[in-house]
Design an enzyme around this catalytic site. Structure first.
Site, PDB file in Angstrom:
ATOM      1  N   GLY A  32       9.199  -4.124  12.326  1.00 24.47           N
ATOM      2  CA  GLY A  32       8.085  -3.382  11.716  1.00 24.47           C
ATOM      3  C   GLY A  32       8.035  -1.927  12.139  1.00 24.47           C
ATOM      4  CD  GLU A  71       0.381  -0.162  12.015  1.00 23.58           C
ATOM      5  OE1 GLU A  71      -0.416   0.787  12.094  1.00 23.58           O
ATOM      6  OE2 GLU A  71       0.381  -0.958  11.052  1.00 23.58           O
ATOM      7  CB  THR A  95      11.649   1.943   1.186  1.00 18.91           C
ATOM      8  OG1 THR A  95      12.384   0.840   1.690  1.00 18.91           O
ATOM      9  CG2 THR A  95      11.789   2.023  -0.320  1.00 18.91           C
ATOM     10  CB  ILE A 152      -0.970   0.002   1.199  1.00 19.68           C
ATOM     11  CG1 ILE A 152      -0.206  -0.112   2.526  1.00 19.68           C
ATOM     12  CG2 ILE A 152      -1.986  -1.115   1.057  1.00 19.68           C
ATOM     13  CD1 ILE A 152      -1.093   0.060   3.750  1.00 19.68           C
TER      14      ILE A 152
END
Lengths: 328, 710
Positions: free
Chosen positions: B674, B677, B606, B461
């Site tokens: 990760g 969030e 990124t 996304i």
């Protein structure tokens, strides 16, 4: 889509005739507001008279100052060397509004004609006396954070959304209008109107009249000017309040001053009493504070825009400080 | 030969396609015979539809169908007699209206413009019912969620904070915030016979979409083909399959032609979720020297009357700090509104705004540096689950962030640091988000040219999933990145989890890693070496020697079996420097420094972009974003892109992303935790705390607009 006719006259006279003959026709200039309103079903014209080919684009120096054709784009005006040099307040105000893409399309006449951004005007399922006279004012007891504190009526508390209009009001511009009965010229300050009993009327232009241009008289307001726009994000947002401030200072004395506000009334709001107070006063924070207090006389807030009673005078003070160089 | 590719700042492998407009998004596929569908929203907030007058619309040019609850074909999965009826709104299945903007009809025509016009001609007659959209007025209707994961939590003594010598007891408000990705939600659907259907749809998880559509239409999942190769942002709004996506498939069946259904920007405010309006009460109690005695966190959050929505807004208060006593309560308030959806940093972003603001308030009461307060309450283990952390470098985040923001220039007395007319302030806000890993399968193929292709039904996304996967493969295989391609966004590929919860690199990356190892083992065996030999492999050569046209294998990577033994989180520490104009209330966020402990960073380029994006989202949450209801009508007054303010470039300062970049040894073979969030969690508190430091004004209700500071 809703079907409509489209004409593109080459002469002003033809354009006006097209509207005289058809009460439901609309002039189309940059289209940055009208097309949105058509898409949302707020305005449903059955004829568009595209005036973009009329010879009304020029920006010219005149004996008295500057003449700007109604079809000059906002970008052309804001970037004009004559405007930047002689009327920098106008350039600042225009560049505070919308986005570069919109300013490239929007015209001076179209900007004068843009409708309010009141959400109740925009949502066709809600009441709005401006959109549907007699349906009620959704904002009066609704979410009225963005709404007027001056000159409103119980029929409408919407505000004029334009930044350009605020500067043109401050600069004593004149509006040239052509209609079936010929030419007339009115003060810019008399072009827009307060809602009163007829909020459906934003201005005093007759249905078949066309704005052909504006004159701005030369003035000493070339240096000590500032356009302060307070908004919820730094760009592409309408003003909570805005102030156009122009000072003519000699030594430490205010020889002349212009003040107008946006985001506070149904029309650009000239602060005449504050101007009168400031004339002859020394350039000082104290003078500015007193002027701001005077300017706020008669202000009235609603449930969600109480903050404007404080933000507006603060903005007046700050704009004068910026214009005078007391702040930078 | 390329070694140690992980960490390289590799450009996006699909970057050229995207910037040249050649990346095809779900609304851009040219399907022969395509028709266009436009939804007609309800203009009441609660009640029933008595009738829908579709005559004018049906007679309008180009119209193929006007679908309403009165003529729609039944969606099998909506029927109560099926084993597992689909949850949520069952569009066009009955005539009940639960919220304003709920679609009551769908017009299909041969062009988008004709469908739009015909939609404007549809007129419904309603039987109106009373409704409730005001959150504050309905707080007493808050209920403990049916979802069993949201029970009250108590560690030690309830409300122990009240017994402490120093107490903070405050309420914090997060208004409804819209995802508003740039790409509109769009679904193109077409049937092949009665039992096969293909969708190009904006999706964060093609496997999930496949299951949902198969369930809705009682199809074999193999006969449901979902494509979502490129997604123009989603932020959680495409985690589920929405009723309008089902309606597009339904419409395609009814008109027997391909149908494209695109939501308008205005419809995006009611039909694809949002961060729910939430009121939180925080109670903090501490000793005079700043040791926490108790934390209480109570949250009431907006939900819909037709579907419960829950999120982890209180969870952060259970484990982030070292308090022996902690209790949380979470209730949802069902209203006549569209159902919320997880939005980037779901729950934790809201919760951390409250907790980190309260902690800041405590620091001023104690006259203690906010970082020092956090250090004195540093949790060395997870007290909620009583487990060790798999890894935690939050102290290092504090240290590096403080240095980069210039924390030493912070005045400990609010309102005293000036630069000209402007008041200057510094703030810190921290966050944590679970580091997850789910089962993923990847297929790897070696071709005679020595190139590698890997497929998995993952999503991208925006973070650059394929780019990260190429780096992991390059690193594992010892090949240059340009020899490797990674394909995703197709339900025919081996299954991967939905892209959510910051788990893609951990989950899909593990499968890619494992697939690469399996390929190497196979090649080593073919070459007569020990399977785990680390000698350089001649990829093309081995194929040639064995006359193999190609080598292909599929590898499954399971979820983490250490989840019961360790507590796994990513941690963030955000720092903000703000300037506030005391007279006008204007705030300029001057600098954001985001330091994260997210394990190993696969692609610094990124990943930095993703951090910057999260910080921008946090600035929006803190400064500009708020969807406002007029409760008399149950409608948003700013449900459009002009009046709902996402931040613009001019609102965004220099944002610096710093990674601790230490591999987590527990979670997965690559060591990643990760960042999706935590790039946002804590930003709003950092800014609000900086505004307090600048002005002495504590804003407990977001967003921090000028009117709140004058």
């Amino acid at each position: 889509m809703n079907q409509f006719q489209y004409t593109r006259p080459a002469e002003t006279g033809t354009a006006i005739k097209a509207l005289t003959k058809d009460a439901e026709a609309h002039f189309l200039a940059g289209g940055t507001n009208l097309i949105d309103l058509m898409k949302m079903g707020i305005v449903v014209p059955h004829k568009l008279v595209d005036i973009n080919h009329l010879p009304l684009k020029q920006i010219q120096k005149t004996q008295l100052g500057l003449r700007i054709g109604a079809l000059a784009t906002n970008t052309e005006v804001a970037e004009s060397a004559w405007v930047k040099e002689g009327f920098p307040l106008l350039s600042l105000a225009i560049n505070a509004g919308a986005s570069p893409q919109l300013r490239n399309m929007a015209t001076v006449g179209g900007n004068m004609m843009q409708r309010t951004r009141c959400p109740y005007f925009f949502d066709t399922t809600m009441p709005c006396n401006k959109r549907v006279p007699g349906s009620g004012c959704g904002a009066l007891a609704g979410i009225n954070r963005m709404h007027a504190i001056f000159g409103a009526s119980d029929k409408c508390i919407a505000v004029n959304p334009s930044d350009m209009n605020v500067a043109l009001t401050a600069l004593d511009a004149m509006v040239h209008i052509t209609g079936p009965k010929g030419l007339r010229t009115i003060k810019f300050a008399d072009f827009h109107r307060l809602p009163g009993e007829y909020p459906e009327l934003d201005n005093t232009l007759q249905k078949d009249e066309l704005i052909t241009g504006i004159d701005i008289p030369a003035s000493p307001f070339t240096k000590n000017v500032y356009y302060l726009k307070i908004r919820d994000r730094t760009s592409y947002a309408f003003a909570l309040v805005s102030v156009a401030a122009a000072l003519h200072i000699e030594g430490n004395t205010i020889k002349d001053v212009r003040l107008a506000m946006g985001g506070v009334a149904h029309k650009p709001w000239r602060l005449a009493t504050a101007e009168a107070f400031l004339k002859g006063k020394p350039v000082s924070e104290d003078s500015f504070k007193q002027a701001a207090q005077i300017a706020m006389q008669g202000a009235k807030a609603y449930e969600y825009n109480q903050f404007k009673l404080k933000l507006a005078p603060n903005a007046i003070i700050q704009s004068l400080k910026m214009a005078s160089g007391l702040a930078s | 030969m390329k070694k140690d590719a992980i960490g390289d700042p590799l450009n996006r492998v699909d970057g050229r396609l995207k910037v040249t407009g050649r990346a095809t998004y779900s609304g851009e596929y040219k399907v022969p015979g395509l028709t266009y569908a436009v939804l007609v929203p309800a203009t009441i907030t609660s009640g029933t539809i008595i009738a829908v007058d579709t005559k004018a619309a049906q007679n309008a040019p180009g119209v193929l169908a006007v679908i309403t609850p009165f003529n729609a074909i039944k969606v099998p999965g909506y029927q109560p007699d099926v084993a597992k009826p689909i949850k949520g709104l069952k569009l066009f299945n009955d005539n009940i209206v639960y919220f304003n903007g709920q679609p009551i009809a769908l017009v299909v025509a041969d062009t988008f413009e004709r469908a739009t016009y015909a939609a404007s001609l549809v007129k419904a007659t309603y039987q109106k019912q009373p409704f409730e959209t005001n959150f504050h007025k309905n707080l007493d209707k808050g209920v403990t969620p049916q979802n069993g994961n949201y029970k009250d939590y108590v560690r030690g003594q309830v409300n122990a904070y009240k017994t402490a010598p120093v107490i903070v007891e405050q309420e914090y408000i997060q208004p409804s915030e819209m995802h508003n990705p740039m790409e509109l939600h769009v679904t193109t659907a077409f049937w092949d016979g009665d039992d096969k259907v293909t969708l190009y749809t904006k999706s964060q998880g093609v496997v999930g979409s496949q299951k949902a559509i198969a369930t809705a239409f009682n199809l074999d999942p193999k006969n449901v083909q979902i494509n979502s190769r490129f997604v123009g942002g989603a932020f959680g709004s495409s985690l589920r399959t929405w009723p309008h996506e089902v309606a597009a498939v339904q419409a395609a069946k009814m008109v027997k032609r391909p149908v494209k259904l695109t939501l308008t920007r205005e419809q995006m405010f009611t039909l694809v979720g949002y961060r729910p309006y939430t009121i939180q009460k925080i109670g903090l109690g501490a000793t005079q020297d700043g040791k926490l005695i108790g934390i209480t966190h109570e949250s009431h959050s907006q939900s819909a009357i037709y579907e419960e929505f829950t999120e982890n807004s209180v969870n952060v208060s259970r484990f982030l700090y070292n308090s022996q006593n902690a209790n949380t309560l979470y209730k949802v308030v069902p209203l006549n509104v569209g159902v919320p959806a997880p939005m980037r940093g779901p729950g934790e972003a809201t919760g951390s705004f409250a907790l980190e603001s309260a902690l800041d308030e405590l620091s001023y009461m104690l006259k203690l540096d906010p970082i020092e307060l956090r250090l004195r309450n540093y949790a060395d283990t997870d007290l909620e689950r009583n487990l060790p952390w798999s890894s935690k470098y939050l102290k290092e985040c504090y240290r590096q962030g403080a240095e980069r923001i210039g924390w030493d220039k912070r005045s400990s007395t609010p309102g005293t640091n000036r630069d000209g007319e402007w008041l200057v302030g510094y703030g810190i806000g921290c966050g944590a988000f679970g580091a997850y890993r789910a089962r993923t399968v990847a297929k790897i193929k070696l071709t005679p040219d020595g190139n590698i292709n890997i497929q998995s039904a993952a999503s991208d996304i925006g973070p650059g999933t394929a780019t990260a996967m190429v780096l992991i493969a390059a690193d594992t295989l010892g090949l240059p990145a340009d020899k490797i391609t990674f394909e995703l966004g197709n339900s025919a590929f081996p299954p991967a989890p939905t892209q959510g919860g910051s788990a893609t690199v951990s989950s899909v990356g593990s499968a890619v890693h494992d697939a690469c190892i399996a390929l190497k083992q196979k090649l080593n065996t073919l070459a007569g070496k020990a399977p785990d030999s680390n000698e350089q492999i001649d990829y093309a050569g081995i194929l040639q020697q064995h006359s193999l046209p190609m080598l292909e294998l599929t590898q499954e990577s399971k979820s983490n079996d250490n989840a019961q033994k360790y507590s796994m989180y990513s941690f963030s520490s955000h720092f903000a420097q703000v300037y506030v104009h005391p007279l006008t209330g204007v705030v300029k966020v001057k600098k954001i420094v985001a330091v994260v402990d997210a394990g190993k960073i696969v692609n610094h380029k990124t990943a930095s972009s993703q951090m910057i994006g999260g910080a921008v989202g946090g600035i929006g949450m803190a400064m500009t974003e708020e969807a406002i209801f007029d409760d008399r009508f149950g409608r948003y007054v700013n449900g459009n892109f002009a009046d709902y303010h996402v931040p613009v470039n001019a609102d965004i300062p220099q944002i610096e992303a710093i990674f601790i970049d230490k591999a987590d040894p527990i979670i997965n073979p690559v060591g990643t935790k990760g960042i999706g969030e935590i790039s946002l969690i804590g930003v709003a508190a950092a800014i609000a705390n900086a505004v307090y430091n600048a002005t002495g004004k504590r804003v407990r209700e977001l967003p921090i607009t000028p009117d709140k500071l004058i």
